[in-house]
Motif scaffolding. Structure first.
Motif, PDB file in Angstrom:
ATOM      1  N   ARG A  14       0.838  -1.206   0.000  1.00  0.00           N
ATOM      2  CA  ARG A  14       0.000   0.000   0.000  1.00  0.00           C
ATOM      3  C   ARG A  14       0.869   1.251   0.000  1.00  0.00           C
ATOM      4  NH1 ARG A  14      -2.961   3.394   3.669  1.00  0.00           N
ATOM      5  NH2 ARG A  14      -2.115   2.374   5.516  1.00  0.00           N
ATOM      6  N   TYR A  15       1.925   1.235   0.820  1.00  0.00           N
ATOM      7  CA  TYR A  15       2.818   2.394   0.849  1.00  0.00           C
ATOM      8  C   TYR A  15       3.660   2.474  -0.422  1.00  0.00           C
ATOM      9  CZ  TYR A  15       1.659   3.390   5.689  1.00  0.00           C
ATOM     10  OH  TYR A  15       0.998   3.734   6.839  1.00  0.00           O
ATOM     11  N   ARG A  21       5.966   7.171   4.787  1.00  0.00           N
ATOM     12  CA  ARG A  21       4.786   6.453   5.267  1.00  0.00           C
ATOM     13  C   ARG A  21       4.572   6.783   6.742  1.00  0.00           C
ATOM     14  NH1 ARG A  21       6.885   0.515   4.050  1.00  0.00           N
ATOM     15  NH2 ARG A  21       7.679   1.654   2.267  1.00  0.00           N
ATOM     16  N   TRP A  25      -4.895  -3.721  -7.878  1.00  0.00           N
ATOM     17  CA  TRP A  25      -3.515  -3.236  -7.929  1.00  0.00           C
ATOM     18  C   TRP A  25      -2.555  -4.356  -7.513  1.00  0.00           C
ATOM     19  CZ3 TRP A  25       0.992  -2.354  -5.363  1.00  0.00           C
ATOM     20  CH2 TRP A  25       1.856  -1.396  -5.901  1.00  0.00           C
ATOM     21  N   GLU A  28      -5.399   5.653   1.596  1.00  0.00           N
ATOM     22  CA  GLU A  28      -6.540   4.975   2.225  1.00  0.00           C
ATOM     23  C   GLU A  28      -7.011   3.809   1.362  1.00  0.00           C
ATOM     24  OE1 GLU A  28      -9.575   7.671   3.399  1.00  0.00           O
ATOM     25  OE2 GLU A  28      -8.272   8.847   4.686  1.00  0.00           O
ATOM     26  N   ASP A  29      -7.908   4.083   0.404  1.00  0.00           N
ATOM     27  CA  ASP A  29      -8.441   3.002  -0.420  1.00  0.00           C
ATOM     28  C   ASP A  29      -7.324   2.306  -1.191  1.00  0.00           C
ATOM     29  OD1 ASP A  29     -10.917   3.636   0.465  1.00  0.00           O
ATOM     30  OD2 ASP A  29     -11.491   4.798  -1.292  1.00  0.00           O
ATOM     31  N   PHE A  30      -7.359   1.003  -1.171  1.00  0.00           N
ATOM     32  CA  PHE A  30      -6.284   0.216  -1.775  1.00  0.00           C
ATOM     33  C   PHE A  30      -6.925  -0.931  -2.556  1.00  0.00           C
ATOM     34  CE2 PHE A  30      -2.511  -2.789  -0.948  1.00  0.00           C
ATOM     35  CZ  PHE A  30      -1.907  -2.397  -2.128  1.00  0.00           C
ATOM     36  N   GLY A  75       2.712   1.649  -3.331  1.00  0.00           N
ATOM     37  CA  GLY A  75       1.832   2.194  -4.360  1.00  0.00           C
ATOM     38  C   GLY A  75       1.320   3.579  -4.059  1.00  0.00           C
ATOM     39  N   LYS A  76       1.763   4.139  -2.892  1.00  0.00           N
ATOM     40  CA  LYS A  76       1.384   5.497  -2.471  1.00  0.00           C
ATOM     41  C   LYS A  76      -0.139   5.654  -2.327  1.00  0.00           C
ATOM     42  CE  LYS A  76       5.496   7.523  -4.618  1.00  0.00           C
ATOM     43  NZ  LYS A  76       6.273   7.422  -3.383  1.00  0.00           N
ATOM     44  N   PHE A  77      -0.782   4.589  -1.802  1.00  0.00           N
ATOM     45  CA  PHE A  77      -2.199   4.661  -1.480  1.00  0.00           C
ATOM     46  C   PHE A  77      -2.331   5.067  -0.018  1.00  0.00           C
ATOM     47  CE2 PHE A  77      -2.034   1.667  -5.002  1.00  0.00           C
ATOM     48  CZ  PHE A  77      -3.084   2.091  -5.808  1.00  0.00           C
TER      49      PHE A  77
END
Length: 710
Positions: free
Chosen positions: A436-437, A534, A449, A443-445, A439-441
């Motif tokens: 998640r980090y 992050r 992806w 919140e919503d993930f 991909g620089k998301f």
């Protein structure tokens, strides 16, 4: 089997040294027929029967003195030379022999006269049938009123089957006991024999029989020791010996450094009652709970520490919540304002248990069970067979603080992630959180992806706390019977440590939240990954709580006050309108302000310092440690990291692009013998490899040639 009534002098009677009453004694040894009449054998047998200060026959002594010798129960004998071996009635015979010696010394023997000793009525057994004799004793001492101890009863049953080849049915019919009782007796006695053959065998006592019987009666315990019903033997020698140690007093040798002597410390048994076997069976397959029990010598400690017990309680609690909720729903028309307030509080707690959103899977901060209760060595070596761009990277000579340097896009962050992932074992949400980090998301993930960007498998191995461990993650298409509507793919994680294998699966869908499935999830130790890119606020809140509990938080604030801003008085975690925030109180400001109003450097120091405390007895991975930190702070902060890492037994992995940061570690006042620097660089074959310098060597090169390992 014929018999005759005879009368003989008490001196002509020989006690049976192989009486079933003796077999539970540690000092009992079978006596061949040729030696039963020897004086030393008879003296030992007499002492066995009488006990210390005649405590085993006080009831008979009192009865004989008060009532005389009543010929109610027959004393059965068989001739051996000019003597007669007592087959039945050894207690009464031994009591008469004792009182005969008292009589000859002129002591008071009550109603007993010389005739009672010189003319003892006996039943002589002619052509003795040993099987029939055992059956007779069994009826008297197993099925009858004058019971032997359970271990003696079991030995008789065992002898009838194994020595005299009677079938289970024949034993059941002739002794009037059930087949279940027969088999349980045989198995219990066999386990006792294994115990007697172990290092703890001399500690066996008859009153321990019920403990062994409880083990044999427990399917879970039998499975744990791999009990073989065909051969009546526990096959798992390691678990069996471990179980025996819990039943026994154990020795621990300690070195006294002052006197240079070895002291022996004795530890009491963990199990002293048969009921405790049922308690232990609740967590017998939970290694962490067993280790906690062994460390504390307390079953209660193991029970409290057990994840399996906790999971059972959780299932019961969820069921109770479901039933109670349905009941409240049925009577919802009766809910008043105070009920609404209580229900709101309950809802808030339930909300905290659930994922923040479907897109986040299970990435909210959670506490999996830690595998190791104590850690002495952390990571000592690692091999990244495959993770992202890194292949076959071997990392040796790992120490307490480990610096990874190298050019951009060499894989420093990937190495830190690899160490972190190994500590998480089969906990797939930890991998998802890293992605998640990446991909620089914020919140919503989306699951799409992950499905699209998981390109190659992950294969990591390492030695942690002197134990080999490993992690393998791959993407596959599941064959499980699941609803395949919108199904994309599945991530499968396999982790191993010692003999424990852990697996988990994450099924990805395009139209609903992923399904995370596992039987058991564990981590090696407390661990965290921090980066300037992050931010995990939930983790910091937990770290803050632990810092206060461990009386470490004041040390964090003092470092910030001394080295970053002397006006700061305190930093508190405050609930502001339902949101937790760190607020700073400063003598230079009239209002308490949010910590984010301060510079990135102060926030970075605050986060790393808190996470050091959170990772006590674990590892902390710090990506780009020098980010936002002024070079004037580096020497003090690196020394702070090394000191706290030692105090809290934390192993640190960090990456940096800064020569000043690397130099700071060797220029500060902390010793360099627990420091290693690594550099990722290409070899002659253009393949990445990880080379290292020990802290002492690095310091020497920095001081002599101002080496730059970046």
């Amino acid at each position: 089997m014929a018999s005759n009534r005879i009368v003989k002098h008490i001196d002509r009677l020989i006690l049976d040294p192989n009486n079933y009453r003796f077999i539970d004694r540690v000092d009992y040894k079978p006596v061949p027929d040729d030696f039963v009449t020897e004086a030393r054998i008879q003296t030992r047998t007499m002492n066995f029967i009488l006990g210390r200060n005649q405590e085993n026959v006080k009831d008979l002594i009192s009865s004989f003195i008060s009532n005389g010798f009543l010929d109610i129960d027959q004393i059965q004998v068989k001739p051996i030379g000019d003597k007669y071996l007592v087959l039945e009635g050894n207690r009464r015979t031994a009591t008469l022999k004792y009182l005969w010696e008292e009589f000859k010394q002129g002591k008071d023997t009550g109603k007993l006269t010389e005739k009672d000793f010189k003319s003892v009525n006996l039943v002589e057994i002619v052509d003795e049938d040993p099987v029939q004799h055992l059956i007779s004793m069994g009826l008297h001492h197993i099925s009858g009123k004058k019971r032997w101890s359970a271990v003696n009863e079991s030995q008789l049953v065992s002898d009838l089957i194994q020595k005299y080849n009677l079938s289970e049915v024949e034993v059941c019919e002739q002794l009037g006991i059930t087949k279940y009782a027969v088999r349980r007796s045989i198995r219990t006695l066999s386990l006792i024999q294994q115990y007697k053959s172990s290092d703890y065998g001399e500690q066996f006592k008859a009153d321990m029989y019920s403990i062994f019987q409880s083990i044999i009666s427990s399917p879970i315990m039998k499975e744990w020791v791999n009990w073989d019903n065909d051969y009546n033997k526990a096959r798992n020698n390691i678990n069996t010996e471990r179980l025996f140690s819990w039943i026994s007093t154990t020795e621990e040798i300690e070195d006294d450094t002052e006197t240079n002597r070895k002291d022996i410390k004795y530890k009491d048994p963990i199990i002293t009652q048969y009921r405790q076997i049922a308690e232990i069976s609740n967590f017998i397959n939970d290694e962490n709970a067993l280790s906690k029990m062994e460390e504390s010598r307390s079953i209660t400690e193991g029970y409290v520490f057990s994840q399996s017990v906790g999971e059972a309680k959780l299932r019961n609690a969820v069921e109770e919540i479901k039933n109670a909720t349905q009941l409240v729903y049925n009577f919802r028309d009766l809910v008043n304002s105070s009920d609404y307030e209580e229900l709101t509080k309950i809802k808030e707690k339930i909300d905290d248990l659930l994922p923040i959103s479907k897109a986040l899977f299970y990435t909210n901060e959670k506490k999996a069970q830690v595998y190791f209760s104590t850690i002495s060595h952390h990571f000592t070596s690692a091999n990244i067979t495959k993770y992202r761009k890194l292949e076959n990277i071997q990392i040796q000579n790992i120490s307490r603080v480990n610096i990874f340097a190298g050019g951009n896009n060499k894989g420093k962050t990937t190495i830190l992630e690899a160490f972190y992932l190994i500590t998480q074992l089969n906990d797939l949400p930890s991998y998802i959180e890293l992605e998640r980090y990446r991909g620089k998301f914020l919140e919503d993930f989306p699951a799409k992806w992950i499905d699209k960007n998981f390109i190659s498998e992950i294969n990591l191995t390492a030695k942690f706390n002197s134990i080999e461990t490993g992690l393998f993650i791959k993407k596959e298409f599941t064959e499980e019977d699941i609803d395949k509507t919108g199904y994309l793919s599945s991530l499968m994680a396999e982790a191993h440590i010692e003999n424990l294998n852990l697996t988990s699966n994450l099924h990805l869908f395009s139209n609903r939240e992923p399904e995370y499935r596992y039987i058991k999830s564990q981590t090696l130790c407390p661990s965290a990954f921090t980066s300037p890119y992050r931010y995990n606020e939930r983790l910091l809140y937990t770290a803050h709580k632990l810092a206060i509990e461990n009386k470490y938080y004041d040390k964090v604030i003092q470092f910030i006050k001394t080295n970053l801003d002397s006006t700061i008085d305190k930093i508190d975690l405050i609930n502001d309108g339902g949101e937790n925030r760190f607020r700073v109180t400063s003598s230079s400001m009239t209002e308490v302000i949010d910590i984010t109003k301060y510079g990135e450097g102060l926030q970075r120091v605050f986060e790393i310092a808190l996470l050091l405390g959170y990772c006590k007895n674990g590892i902390l991975c710090i990506d780009e440690i020098d980010s936002a930190l002024h070079k004037s702070l580096l020497i003090k902060f690196t020394e702070f990291i090394q000191q706290v890492a030692k105090d809290f037994n934390v192993q640190v992995f960090l990456s940096t692009h800064s020569k000043e940061c690397i130099d700071a570690f060797v220029e500060n006042e902390f010793p360099d013998d627990e420091l290693t620097a690594f550099v990722l660089e290409e070899n002659e074959e253009n393949k990445l490899e990880c080379n290292f310098l020990s802290g002492n060597k690095l310091k020497q090169l920095v001081e002599t040639i101002n080496i730059d390992i970046r």
